[in-house]
Design an enzyme around this catalytic site. Structure first.
Site, PDB file in Angstrom:
ATOM      1  CG  ASP A  59      -1.932  -0.950   1.268  1.00 37.74           C
ATOM      2  OD1 ASP A  59      -2.034  -1.741   0.217  1.00 37.74           O
ATOM      3  OD2 ASP A  59      -2.980  -0.873   2.052  1.00 37.74           O
TER       4      ASP A  59
ATOM      5  CG  HIS B  87       2.250  -0.017   4.503  1.00 37.85           C
ATOM      6  ND1 HIS B  87       2.031  -0.770   5.453  1.00 37.85           N
ATOM      7  CD2 HIS B  87       1.171   0.897   4.397  1.00 37.85           C
ATOM      8  CE1 HIS B  87       0.682  -0.515   5.942  1.00 37.85           C
ATOM      9  NE2 HIS B  87       0.194   0.367   5.220  1.00 37.85           N
TER      10      HIS B  87
END
Length: 264
Positions: free
Chosen positions: A75, A220
């Site tokens: 992400d 992430h």
């Protein structure tokens, strides 16, 4: 146009794409990412663009009802460490799913990274423009957050995204209805590595290594420590017999628009 000229025409078109996308007035500008040398082979890029026109993502079939499949998802990028992550995944022929922020795509020097994500065969998904909790926004703002990101990714890559991840996992009936209208499935996760909290590669790798068959793992790519952890994650899960797949490959088809998924 002659067939041999198509890749060059596509390459010229991509190079002319602007990074300007309408933004909400109160939105702050994304921080500029540090410059780093990136070598792009124009011939290879042109071939990738032609491949995209022929159909994306490239078809790979896995029977995840029988195989031990795991979907690694990243992400908030693309960020300054994403290119290195793509190198690591490419070395091992691993595909993942990237949920990108529109403002980060706009800050990425003409979209080189997002085009490589698509060109390398990874799945790309909508993570909104500026990472607000969509469930707390008026409907028009939800539409803007999704539409602006959709527009810039499509202009840069030619890809129509089919999956999205609501920031913070915050969704409701309004978001569900809008994602259904936009043709986007809502992809959450079953394993949170908390890599945003504990920025230690060994801790992140240990948590990701606890994946179960059918897991969707949340990571992430904006954190150096997460990218540092990826080789160990791949080693650990490979030794356990896992097959790395994209979210759509995990389900064997594109997930249904509006529906929420957390694991297989």
């Amino acid at each position: 146009m002659r067939v041999w000229a198509l890749p060059l025409a596509l390459l010229a078109l991509v190079s002319c794409v602007t990074q300007s996308v309408p933004r909400r007035q109160q939105q702050s500008r994304a921080p500029a990412m540090p410059a780093r040398p990136v070598v792009v082979d124009p011939v290879a890029l042109a071939k990738r663009l032609v491949s995209m026109q022929a159909g994306w993502p490239r078809s790979r079939k896995f029977d995840c009802a029988r195989l031990k499949c795991v979907a690694l998802t990243f992400d908030d990028g693309p960020g300054e460490h994403t290119w290195r992550l793509l190198d690591e995944l490419s070395k091992r022929d691993v595909r993942a799913t990237f949920f990108v922020l529109g403002q980060m795509v706009a800050a990425d020097r003409g979209g080189q990274t997002v085009r490589r994500i698509v060109g390398d065969g990874h799945e790309i998904g909508n993570h909104s423009w500026s990472h607000p909790a969509l469930s707390g926004l008026p409907l028009e703002e939800v539409k803007r957050e999704l539409k602006h990101t959709e527009e810039i990714v499509r202009r840069l890559t030619g890809v129509r995204m089919r999956v999205m991840r609501p920031p913070y996992g915050a969704t409701d009936k309004k978001v569900e209805a809008e994602t259904r209208r936009e043709g986007l499935a809502q992809i959450l996760w079953s394993l949170d590595t908390l890599d945003w909290q504990d920025r230690v590669a060994s801790i992140v790798a240990k948590r990701a290594g606890d994946a179960k068959p059918g897991s969707i793992v949340l990571l992430h790519d904006i954190h150096r420590s997460t990218v540092d952890a990826v080789p160990a994650v791949l080693d650990t899960l490979s030794k356990k017999g896992y097959t790395f797949v994209t979210v759509s490959e995990l389900y064997g088809k594109t997930p249904a628009p509006g529906r929420t998924y957390t694991e297989r």
